[in-house]
Write an enzyme that holds these catalytic residues in place. Structure first.
Site, mmCIF file in Angstrom:
data_model
loop_
_atom_site.group_PDB
_atom_site.id
_atom_site.type_symbol
_atom_site.label_atom_id
_atom_site.label_comp_id
_atom_site.label_asym_id
_atom_site.label_seq_id
_atom_site.Cartn_x
_atom_site.Cartn_y
_atom_site.Cartn_z
ATOM 1 N N LYS A 173 57.269 32.076 -58.550
ATOM 2 C CA LYS A 173 55.570 30.763 -59.467
ATOM 3 C C LYS A 173 55.534 30.755 -57.779
ATOM 4 C CE LYS A 173 54.629 27.439 -60.365
ATOM 5 N NZ LYS A 173 53.670 26.807 -60.168
ATOM 6 N N GLU A 248 65.425 22.214 -53.553
ATOM 7 C CA GLU A 248 64.842 21.676 -51.778
ATOM 8 C C GLU A 248 64.355 20.581 -51.892
ATOM 9 O OE1 GLU A 248 66.257 23.011 -48.918
ATOM 10 O OE2 GLU A 248 67.296 24.406 -48.783
ATOM 11 N N CYS A 282 58.050 18.177 -45.737
ATOM 12 C CA CYS A 282 58.967 17.682 -46.067
ATOM 13 C C CYS A 282 59.377 16.949 -44.828
ATOM 14 C CB CYS A 282 59.786 18.627 -47.204
ATOM 15 S SG CYS A 282 60.235 20.253 -46.199
ATOM 16 N N GLU A 385 58.970 8.335 -51.466
ATOM 17 C CA GLU A 385 58.344 10.261 -50.255
ATOM 18 C C GLU A 385 57.041 9.538 -51.460
ATOM 19 O OE1 GLU A 385 58.768 14.001 -51.799
ATOM 20 O OE2 GLU A 385 58.545 14.827 -50.320
HETATM 21 P P1 NDP Z 1 56.462 19.993 -57.346
HETATM 22 O O1 NDP Z 1 58.009 19.246 -56.987
HETATM 23 O O2 NDP Z 1 54.961 19.034 -58.200
HETATM 24 O O3 NDP Z 1 55.717 21.063 -57.242
HETATM 25 C C1 NDP Z 1 57.255 22.255 -56.778
HETATM 26 C C2 NDP Z 1 56.562 23.210 -57.510
HETATM 27 O O4 NDP Z 1 56.990 23.669 -58.747
HETATM 28 C C3 NDP Z 1 55.384 24.168 -57.900
HETATM 29 O O5 NDP Z 1 55.605 25.301 -57.649
HETATM 30 C C4 NDP Z 1 54.751 23.541 -59.160
HETATM 31 O O6 NDP Z 1 53.810 23.977 -59.710
HETATM 32 C C5 NDP Z 1 56.153 24.027 -59.683
HETATM 33 N N1 NDP Z 1 56.226 23.137 -60.845
HETATM 34 C C6 NDP Z 1 56.405 22.028 -61.745
HETATM 35 N N2 NDP Z 1 56.592 21.346 -62.817
HETATM 36 C C7 NDP Z 1 58.131 22.120 -62.778
HETATM 37 C C8 NDP Z 1 58.619 22.913 -64.362
HETATM 38 N N3 NDP Z 1 58.714 21.763 -64.649
HETATM 39 N N4 NDP Z 1 59.489 23.447 -63.849
HETATM 40 C C9 NDP Z 1 59.326 24.374 -63.171
HETATM 41 N N5 NDP Z 1 59.148 24.242 -62.153
HETATM 42 C C10 NDP Z 1 57.664 23.244 -61.744
HETATM 43 O O7 NDP Z 1 56.218 19.560 -55.710
HETATM 44 P P2 NDP Z 1 54.754 19.883 -55.101
HETATM 45 O O8 NDP Z 1 53.856 20.949 -55.277
HETATM 46 O O9 NDP Z 1 53.931 18.782 -54.921
HETATM 47 O O10 NDP Z 1 55.340 19.378 -53.303
HETATM 48 C C11 NDP Z 1 55.550 18.761 -52.514
HETATM 49 C C12 NDP Z 1 57.237 18.108 -52.780
HETATM 50 O O11 NDP Z 1 58.115 19.432 -51.821
HETATM 51 C C13 NDP Z 1 57.430 17.700 -52.003
HETATM 52 O O12 NDP Z 1 58.375 16.462 -52.283
HETATM 53 C C14 NDP Z 1 58.152 17.278 -50.640
HETATM 54 O O13 NDP Z 1 59.599 16.656 -50.436
HETATM 55 C C15 NDP Z 1 58.726 18.763 -50.852
HETATM 56 N N6 NDP Z 1 58.722 19.590 -50.110
HETATM 57 C C16 NDP Z 1 60.581 20.032 -49.890
HETATM 58 C C17 NDP Z 1 60.855 20.688 -49.151
HETATM 59 C C18 NDP Z 1 62.305 20.977 -48.533
HETATM 60 O O14 NDP Z 1 62.722 22.025 -48.298
HETATM 61 N N7 NDP Z 1 63.417 20.500 -48.705
HETATM 62 C C19 NDP Z 1 59.519 21.311 -48.444
HETATM 63 C C20 NDP Z 1 58.418 21.409 -48.650
HETATM 64 C C21 NDP Z 1 58.250 20.575 -49.579
HETATM 65 P P3 NDP Z 1 52.713 23.481 -59.787
HETATM 66 O O15 NDP Z 1 51.541 23.267 -58.578
HETATM 67 O O16 NDP Z 1 51.682 24.838 -60.230
HETATM 68 O O17 NDP Z 1 52.811 22.770 -61.296
#
Ligand code: NDP
Length: 481
Positions: A173, A248, A282, A385
């Site tokens: 997803k 992550e 990130c 963040e």
């Molecule tokens: P989100 O946590 O908002 O979303 C991540 C993914 O989870 C998306 O596909 C999102 O779908 C989905 N999602 C949202 N809500 C739910 C839920 N309740 N249950 C299951 N899946 C869900 O993060 P962002 O997309 O905003 O990404 C940015 C974040 O990711 C930052 O905090 C960044 O630090 C972190 N990140 C961490 C990395 C690492 O390796 N540690 C690497 C890259 C980013 P949708 O967007 O369609 O709502």
């Protein structure tokens, strides 16, 4: 208008809801595609397809799985330019960055795990002369893979490649904000000959499609990359079902520059680590700590370099800073700039929307690279963040103080340390609470090393053989002699 459909059982299918969400190009604010608004029924269909495919995929010899994954890598490479353009259009990142980072890394992810499975070993222990204990590793079944918008293809392939290399089938997803390269990847896996049902991609909102996956009883394993708050929800859904989970999550990474650092390198790389991908990586170093004796000189050079970054159309090869991913995200980042001022910070450069932009992108979600000084490390802007082009700068007196500052948040993803003193480098690296510490560099990745976060930056490690371990279950067989 292009419609992004789900990819289930080797076919592109409309969502059960019949509804679509707009996919907006961040640089222009224009809708460029419609994306399937999927929910639990679509996830059920994808999980059923993956479960059916698992029976034969798990028995497919490693060499054959390897060959198919290498074919995917080749096709990604053959479609390099198109993928870079789609990635840039969909996420707002400069196309030069997509060419340098996202697409090459997606190719490497497939190549790496395609070859890693040919070399995987499992241990065998003689228990005195009484027994022989050996370990076998078996795939778990259907892997649920959830990825964010900032490095869409890079992070999606970082999950799909090890999951299927190890013999699982998957339901992925991607973020609803950036579906375009996931959609191309789906087609390329089919073209490569990956059997139907091995890779399934369901698009749609995290709250419905994502949650349906994390709470699905037939998905025993979840690999999630995203924000810390969402990670907590993933854990809350998956925990009671005893799923194997890797998270992550976010970061608030320190970048520590000692007085004895090579300043040319430290300045140039710190500009990269602060503002690459508009700060939406990130691993970006969002808290810069500089030893007091060189603070003024460093800052002058750092600000000068920051002002030279070219903000512009992400599709222009010479652009350094593109658009933030969405209007809502830009508002959030701007909110933190306003908060920084309330908290006593001084905006040294940036903090505003750029004054002039090329005509095509004049309505895009741009924000100038922003440097803020004068904040107490306990303030929210230095604790939370922001995930945008905003970096704080703070002077420090001693290695101990730098370590205290570095460790003074709930995050622990990565850090950079700049010094030419070897002993200091090792001492400070060992004392910093983060999953990765870079010394005199940033974002230099070897795919064999463990990758992940400490504290609230994550649970578990992916990377190299650790990913293959994560995507398999170890079983011990004890044979009495
Ligand atoms: P989100 O946590 O908002 O979303 C991540 C993914 O989870 C998306 O596909 C999102 O779908 C989905 N999602 C949202 N809500 C739910 C839920 N309740 N249950 C299951 N899946 C869900 O993060 P962002 O997309 O905003 O990404 C940015 C974040 O990711 C930052 O905090 C960044 O630090 C972190 N990140 C961490 C990395 C690492 O390796 N540690 C690497 C890259 C980013 P949708 O967007 O369609 O709502």
């Amino acid at each position: 208008m292009k419609r992004i459909l789900n990819f289930i059982d080797g076919e592109f299918r409309p969502p059960c809801s019949g509804r679509y969400l707009p996919d907006v190009e961040p640089a222009t604010g224009q809708v460029i595609a419609e994306i399937a608004e999927s929910g639990p029924d679509d996830v059920d269909a994808a999980v059923a397809a993956a479960s059916r495919a698992f029976e034969s995929w798990r028995r497919t010899p490693a060499e054959e799985r390897s060959r198919l994954l290498i074919r995917v890598a080749e096709l990604l490479d053959e479609n390099f330019d198109e993928l870079a353009r789609l990635e840039s259009e969909d996420s707002g990142k400069p196309i030069a960055l997509a060419r340098r980072l996202d697409v090459p890394r997606a190719v490497r992810n497939f190549r790496f795990f395609a070859t890693a499975i040919l070399h995987a070993e499992t241990p065998c222990h003689m228990t005195d002369d009484r027994a022989l204990n050996y370990t076998i590793r078996q795939p778990l079944g259907v892997a649920g893979l959830i990825s964010p918008w900032n490095l869409p293809l890079y992070l999606l392939t970082w999950k799909i490649a090890p999951a299927i290399a190890a013999g699982n089938c998957c339901v992925a997803k991607p973020s609803e904000l950036t579906p375009l390269t996931a959609d191309r990847l789906a087609a390329l896996t089919r073209e490569a000959g990956i059997p139907p049902g091995v890779v399934n991609i369901v698009h749609g909102p995290g709250g419905s499609a994502g949650r349906a996956l994390t709470s699905h009883p037939k998905v025993p394993l979840i690999s999630f990359t995203g924000g810390t708050k969402t990670g907590a929800d993933v854990m809350a859904q998956a925990g009671p079902l005893f799923k194997k989970v890797s998270l992550e999550l976010g970061g608030k990474n320190p970048n520590i520059v000692f007085a004895d650092a090579d300043l040319d390198q430290a300045v140039a790389t710190s500009i990269q680590s602060s503002f690459a991908n508009q700060g939406e990586i990130c691993l970006c170093g969002s808290r810069l700590f500089v030893e007091k004796t060189i603070y003024d000189e460093f800052l002058e050079r750092f600000l000068e370099g920051t002002k030279k970054l070219r903000i512009g159309d992400p599709l222009d090869d010479s652009t350094d800073v593109g658009a933030l991913v969405s209007e809502a995200h830009r508002r959030k980042v701007e909110g933190y700039v306003a908060l920084a001022k309330e908290e006593g910070g001084r905006v040294l450069v940036g903090g505003k929307r750029p004054g002039s932009l090329p005509e095509r992108v004049r309505d895009g979600y741009f924000l100038e690279p922003t440097v803020i000084s004068g904040l107490d490390c306990r303030r929210r802007v230095m604790q939370e963040e922001i995930f945008g082009p905003v970096v704080t700068v703070t002077p420090f007196d001693s290695p101990e103080e730098a370590i205290d500052y570095a460790n003074g948040t709930r995050y622990g993803l990565s850090a950079s340390v700049w010094t030419q003193d070897l002993q200091k480098a090792h001492r400070v690296a060992a004392a910093i609470e983060s999953g990765t510490v870079w010394v005199n560099t940033w974002l230099l990745r070897d795919l064999r090393v463990p990758f992940g976060g400490m504290k609230e930056s994550g649970v578990g490690r992916e990377g190299g053989f650790e990913s293959l371990d994560f995507f398999t279950e170890a079983k011990n067989v004890c044979v009495r002699l």
